[in-house]
Scaffold this motif. Structure first.
Motif, PDB file in Angstrom:
ATOM      1  N   GLN A 205      40.614  41.227  46.010  1.00 18.65           N
ATOM      2  CA  GLN A 205      39.386  41.697  46.547  1.00 18.65           C
ATOM      3  C   GLN A 205      38.235  42.061  45.762  1.00 18.65           C
ATOM      4  OE1 GLN A 205      39.558  43.223  49.845  1.00 18.65           O
ATOM      5  NE2 GLN A 205      37.396  43.450  49.615  1.00 18.65           N
ATOM      6  N   TYR A 206      37.142  41.754  46.216  1.00 21.79           N
ATOM      7  CA  TYR A 206      36.089  41.944  45.484  1.00 21.79           C
ATOM      8  C   TYR A 206      35.336  43.428  45.860  1.00 21.79           C
ATOM      9  CZ  TYR A 206      33.414  40.958  50.031  1.00 21.79           C
ATOM     10  OH  TYR A 206      33.212  41.103  51.379  1.00 21.79           O
ATOM     11  N   HIS A 207      34.776  43.889  44.897  1.00 21.38           N
ATOM     12  CA  HIS A 207      33.982  45.488  45.105  1.00 21.38           C
ATOM     13  C   HIS A 207      32.754  45.329  44.467  1.00 21.38           C
ATOM     14  CE1 HIS A 207      37.133  48.140  46.721  1.00 21.38           C
ATOM     15  NE2 HIS A 207      37.849  47.115  46.385  1.00 21.38           N
ATOM     16  N   GLY A 208      31.855  46.119  44.989  1.00 15.54           N
ATOM     17  CA  GLY A 208      30.494  46.147  44.188  1.00 15.54           C
ATOM     18  C   GLY A 208      30.436  47.188  43.116  1.00 15.54           C
ATOM     19  N   GLY A 209      30.082  46.684  42.013  1.00 15.67           N
ATOM     20  CA  GLY A 209      29.918  47.425  40.871  1.00 15.67           C
ATOM     21  C   GLY A 209      31.144  48.288  40.562  1.00 15.67           C
ATOM     22  N   SER A 210      32.357  47.710  40.564  1.00 20.65           N
ATOM     23  CA  SER A 210      33.494  48.623  40.280  1.00 20.65           C
ATOM     24  C   SER A 210      33.667  48.705  38.794  1.00 20.65           C
ATOM     25  CB  SER A 210      34.740  47.542  40.600  1.00 20.65           C
ATOM     26  OG  SER A 210      35.792  48.218  40.274  1.00 20.65           O
ATOM     27  N   ASP A 211      34.245  49.682  38.551  1.00 18.52           N
ATOM     28  CA  ASP A 211      34.688  50.177  36.872  1.00 18.52           C
ATOM     29  C   ASP A 211      35.261  49.050  36.303  1.00 18.52           C
ATOM     30  OD1 ASP A 211      33.055  52.485  37.398  1.00 18.52           O
ATOM     31  OD2 ASP A 211      34.826  53.526  35.715  1.00 18.52           O
ATOM     32  N   ILE A 212      35.867  48.062  36.947  1.00 14.70           N
ATOM     33  CA  ILE A 212      36.813  47.051  36.246  1.00 14.70           C
ATOM     34  C   ILE A 212      35.744  46.077  35.383  1.00 14.70           C
ATOM     35  CG2 ILE A 212      38.663  47.342  38.031  1.00 14.70           C
ATOM     36  CD1 ILE A 212      37.714  44.405  38.947  1.00 14.70           C
ATOM     37  N   ARG A 213      34.412  45.971  35.977  1.00 16.65           N
ATOM     38  CA  ARG A 213      33.536  45.199  35.151  1.00 16.65           C
ATOM     39  C   ARG A 213      33.276  45.682  33.934  1.00 16.65           C
ATOM     40  NH1 ARG A 213      30.450  49.223  37.172  1.00 16.65           N
ATOM     41  NH2 ARG A 213      28.362  49.760  35.906  1.00 16.65           N
ATOM     42  N   LEU A 214      33.173  47.233  33.489  1.00 18.81           N
ATOM     43  CA  LEU A 214      32.889  47.313  32.185  1.00 18.81           C
ATOM     44  C   LEU A 214      33.901  47.082  30.928  1.00 18.81           C
ATOM     45  CD1 LEU A 214      31.676  50.818  33.467  1.00 18.81           C
ATOM     46  CD2 LEU A 214      30.009  48.827  32.817  1.00 18.81           C
ATOM     47  N   PRO A 215      35.146  47.193  31.190  1.00 22.95           N
ATOM     48  CA  PRO A 215      36.093  46.523  30.176  1.00 22.95           C
ATOM     49  C   PRO A 215      35.744  45.030  30.056  1.00 22.95           C
ATOM     50  CG  PRO A 215      37.160  47.997  31.492  1.00 22.95           C
ATOM     51  CD  PRO A 215      36.039  48.025  32.120  1.00 22.95           C
ATOM     52  N   MET A 216      35.716  44.379  31.142  1.00 22.16           N
ATOM     53  CA  MET A 216      35.311  42.848  31.091  1.00 22.16           C
ATOM     54  C   MET A 216      34.046  42.622  30.328  1.00 22.16           C
ATOM     55  SD  MET A 216      37.034  41.180  34.409  1.00 22.16           S
ATOM     56  CE  MET A 216      36.629  42.340  35.852  1.00 22.16           C
ATOM     57  N   LEU A 217      33.125  43.189  30.734  1.00 22.30           N
ATOM     58  CA  LEU A 217      31.842  42.794  30.346  1.00 22.30           C
ATOM     59  C   LEU A 217      31.670  43.439  28.705  1.00 22.30           C
ATOM     60  CD1 LEU A 217      29.557  43.552  33.203  1.00 22.30           C
ATOM     61  CD2 LEU A 217      30.098  41.420  32.372  1.00 22.30           C
ATOM     62  N   TYR A 218      31.954  44.830  28.574  1.00 27.66           N
ATOM     63  CA  TYR A 218      31.575  45.314  27.124  1.00 27.66           C
ATOM     64  C   TYR A 218      32.869  45.469  26.272  1.00 27.66           C
ATOM     65  CZ  TYR A 218      27.519  46.119  29.754  1.00 27.66           C
ATOM     66  OH  TYR A 218      26.115  45.864  30.184  1.00 27.66           O
ATOM     67  N   GLY A 219      34.181  45.163  26.898  1.00 25.83           N
ATOM     68  CA  GLY A 219      35.263  45.449  26.101  1.00 25.83           C
ATOM     69  C   GLY A 219      36.263  44.080  25.661  1.00 25.83           C
ATOM     70  N   LYS A 220      35.798  43.125  26.273  1.00 27.58           N
ATOM     71  CA  LYS A 220      36.355  41.742  26.354  1.00 27.58           C
ATOM     72  C   LYS A 220      37.879  41.791  26.659  1.00 27.58           C
ATOM     73  CE  LYS A 220      33.843  39.988  22.335  1.00 27.58           C
ATOM     74  NZ  LYS A 220      33.728  39.793  20.853  1.00 27.58           N
ATOM     75  N   SER A 221      38.250  42.706  27.744  1.00 30.07           N
ATOM     76  CA  SER A 221      39.365  42.756  28.260  1.00 30.07           C
ATOM     77  C   SER A 221      39.451  42.128  29.806  1.00 30.07           C
ATOM     78  CB  SER A 221      39.281  44.452  28.466  1.00 30.07           C
ATOM     79  OG  SER A 221      40.601  44.893  29.000  1.00 30.07           O
ATOM     80  N   HIS A 222      40.783  41.818  29.933  1.00 33.02           N
ATOM     81  CA  HIS A 222      41.215  41.372  31.315  1.00 33.02           C
ATOM     82  C   HIS A 222      41.468  42.542  31.997  1.00 33.02           C
ATOM     83  CE1 HIS A 222      42.226  37.374  29.645  1.00 33.02           C
ATOM     84  NE2 HIS A 222      41.961  37.726  28.883  1.00 33.02           N
ATOM     85  N   CYS A 223      40.762  42.928  32.973  1.00 35.58           N
ATOM     86  CA  CYS A 223      40.737  44.201  33.795  1.00 35.58           C
ATOM     87  C   CYS A 223      41.137  44.118  35.346  1.00 35.58           C
ATOM     88  CB  CYS A 223      39.684  45.073  33.522  1.00 35.58           C
ATOM     89  SG  CYS A 223      39.737  46.677  34.309  1.00 35.58           S
ATOM     90  N   VAL A 224      42.029  44.972  35.683  1.00 33.65           N
ATOM     91  CA  VAL A 224      42.372  44.691  37.235  1.00 33.65           C
ATOM     92  C   VAL A 224      42.361  46.118  37.682  1.00 33.65           C
ATOM     93  CG1 VAL A 224      44.124  43.984  38.641  1.00 33.65           C
ATOM     94  CG2 VAL A 224      43.807  42.421  36.687  1.00 33.65           C
ATOM     95  N   GLY A 225      42.036  46.287  38.866  1.00 33.02           N
ATOM     96  CA  GLY A 225      42.396  47.398  39.736  1.00 33.02           C
ATOM     97  C   GLY A 225      43.329  47.471  40.574  1.00 33.02           C
ATOM     98  N   ILE A 226      44.395  48.739  40.680  1.00 30.12           N
ATOM     99  CA  ILE A 226      45.221  48.721  41.776  1.00 30.12           C
ATOM    100  C   ILE A 226      45.448  50.194  42.008  1.00 30.12           C
ATOM    101  CG2 ILE A 226      46.497  46.824  41.171  1.00 30.12           C
ATOM    102  CD1 ILE A 226      48.468  48.656  39.392  1.00 30.12           C
ATOM    103  N   GLY A 227      45.933  50.362  43.304  1.00 28.81           N
ATOM    104  CA  GLY A 227      46.029  51.820  43.645  1.00 28.81           C
ATOM    105  C   GLY A 227      46.792  51.780  45.060  1.00 28.81           C
ATOM    106  N   PRO A 228      47.198  53.015  45.420  1.00 32.16           N
ATOM    107  CA  PRO A 228      47.987  53.384  46.460  1.00 32.16           C
ATOM    108  C   PRO A 228      47.487  53.419  47.851  1.00 32.16           C
ATOM    109  CG  PRO A 228      47.649  55.338  45.336  1.00 32.16           C
ATOM    110  CD  PRO A 228      46.914  54.400  44.638  1.00 32.16           C
ATOM    111  N   ALA A 229      48.256  53.195  49.001  1.00 37.56           N
ATOM    112  CA  ALA A 229      47.773  53.607  50.150  1.00 37.56           C
ATOM    113  C   ALA A 229      47.074  55.017  50.298  1.00 37.56           C
ATOM    114  CB  ALA A 229      48.770  53.419  51.190  1.00 37.56           C
TER     115      ALA A 229
END
Lengths: 71, 372
Positions: B309-333
């Motif tokens: 899934q894509y999201h607009g301006g998700s927090d996952i972007r920040l570790p990727m852009l500024y922390g050189k991290s592979h970042c994924v978001g997951i969560g419950p129903a």
């Protein structure tokens, strides 16, 4: 060991549910998150984490997250 | 770009945290034989009266297999999952082979006060997981791995007073002018949606560009000629587009429309920065870390088909852009009030418990993680 871990979680369902309910009941809307954060901080310390609390108002994503040529 | 028309104003101050609110980060040093890992979620909730439906927002109730209450899903559920998954793991693996960072952050303002602050302080992980419910309602079937770029713009136009307050023979009503600009914006949106499409993943072939006019504002009452009218626009986009490029391109398009149609003088149009902007980011679905997460979700829930899934301006972007991290978001129903007709916020108990299991399984399996 993974089976033990998953079993442990099943055994502790009541505590895990109560933990979330406790967090919900700690006021943290409108930017207030102090009581809930105190709970998190205490839990992390008890687990052996080195902890730090911080707040930096001078930096917002509007200021920093604007680097079309950087990445 | 026309500097006269494009004014980047000072950062907006439309949201302020309580003076005592703060972020919490915790780190445990591991043996360092496996890449470092970071978990994060946000502790703050929507405002008590944001949706106007909570009689007592700080009361949690259990009904029909759900925990109901303000923040149940957004995002105290994520914080609780982190704590209980880590707590369980450390009982069995007290000496981790990897450095682990756990953060309970302030989530408002696009992560600027929380995740971004933490990254700027040096908190990160070579891989990271953002525990946050899927706003789409997909639950653990959704792997949030794409964060669209975002740029908010306030576009205003000046009118001209007549001799009298409602004199239309000499006056120019800005409310009418803004309606022309909105028409141009809609055309621009369509043109960009036709041109910009995802060429990969779950949304292959669908538009990767979204321009939304959220607010149109003019205050002339019934009879007055508006001397200024404004619309608030949010644009979401994907690579290779950039914030700067999108703004330049839109500005150029509006100028061309104004000159071609002759209804609005472009010199009277002002484009200003709105409240949010974000650079796009993505982690590949083939990434070994994404694969590990999917495997553990399958093991616990039986889900095999994932929506990337894509999201607009998700927090996952920040570790990727500024922390050189592979970042994924997951969560419950869960249900957020905005997707639940303004009704209560809840999290599925089964999925919440599954979330703790999934995360604990990931943390355990990660002990032998090979990034290659």
């Amino acid at each position: 060991m993974i089976k033990q871990i998953l079993n442990d979680i099943d055994q502790n369902q009541a505590e895990i549910i109560a933990g979330l309910r406790k967090l919900i009941e700690m006021e943290s809307s409108d930017g207030k998150a102090t009581k809930a954060q105190e709970f998190v901080l205490k839990e992390l310390k008890e687990m052996g984490f080195m902890t730090e609390c911080f707040r930096e108002d001078e930096r917002s994503s509007s200021q920093v997250d604007y680097s079309p040529n950087r990445f | 770009m026309n500097e006269v028309h494009l004014k980047w104003i000072i950062p907006p101050t439309d949201f302020e945290y309580h003076p005592e609110a703060y972020n919490v980060a915790g780190t445990i040093k591991g043996k360092g034989t496996v890449p470092s890992l970071m978990l994060f979620s946000h502790i703050d909730t929507e405002a008590e009266n944001y949706f106007g439906k909570f009689e007592n927002p700080y009361q949690s109730t259990i009904h029909d297999g759900k925990i109901i209450g303000l923040g149940a899903s957004d995002d105290k559920g994520g914080v609780a999952m982190m704590l209980y998954a880590v707590k369980t793991l450390l009982k069995y693996v007290p000496q981790l082979p990897y450095d682990l960072c756990v953060m309970s952050i302030l989530g408002k303002h696009g992560g600027g006060f929380g995740t971004l602050s933490a990254l700027m302080k040096g908190y990160t992980g070579e891989n990271s997981i953002y525990l946050h419910p899927a706003e789409t309602g997909h639950g653990f079937a959704e792997i949030k791995n794409i964060s669209l770029g975002v740029v908010d713009l306030d576009i205003s136009v000046k009118g001209k007073p007549g001799k009298l307050h409602d004199d239309l023979s000499e006056g120019v009503n800005a409310a009418v002018l803004i309606s022309y600009l909105v028409t141009y914006l809609e055309k621009y949106n369509q043109q960009m949606r036709d041109k910009n499409r995802f060429d990969f993943g779950s949304f292959k072939g669908e538009p990767s560009f979204i321009l939304n006019v959220g607010t149109i504002e003019a205050k002339g009452g019934y009879g007055g000629i508006n001397q200024r009218a404004k619309c608030c626009v949010r644009i979401r986009f994907y690579k290779p587009l950039t914030i700067e490029g999108v703004v330049e391109d839109l500005s150029k398009y509006l100028k061309e429309c104004c000159e071609k149609e002759g209804k609005v003088n472009f010199a009277d149009v002002i484009i200003e920065r709105g409240s949010f902007r974000a650079t796009p980011a993505q982690v590949e679905t083939e990434d070994p870390f994404v694969q590990l997460i999917e495997k553990k979700i399958t093991d616990v829930t039986g889900i095999h088909q994932f929506i990337h899934q894509y999201h607009g301006g998700s927090d996952i972007r920040l570790p990727m852009l500024y922390g050189k991290s592979h970042c994924v978001g997951i969560g419950p129903a869960c249900a957020l009030p905005q997707q639940n007709s303004g009704q209560m916020e809840w999290i599925s108990i089964d999925d919440y418990i599954n979330g703790v299991k999934i995360l604990a399984s990931i943390l355990f399996e990660y002990c032998n993680f090979d990034q290659k």
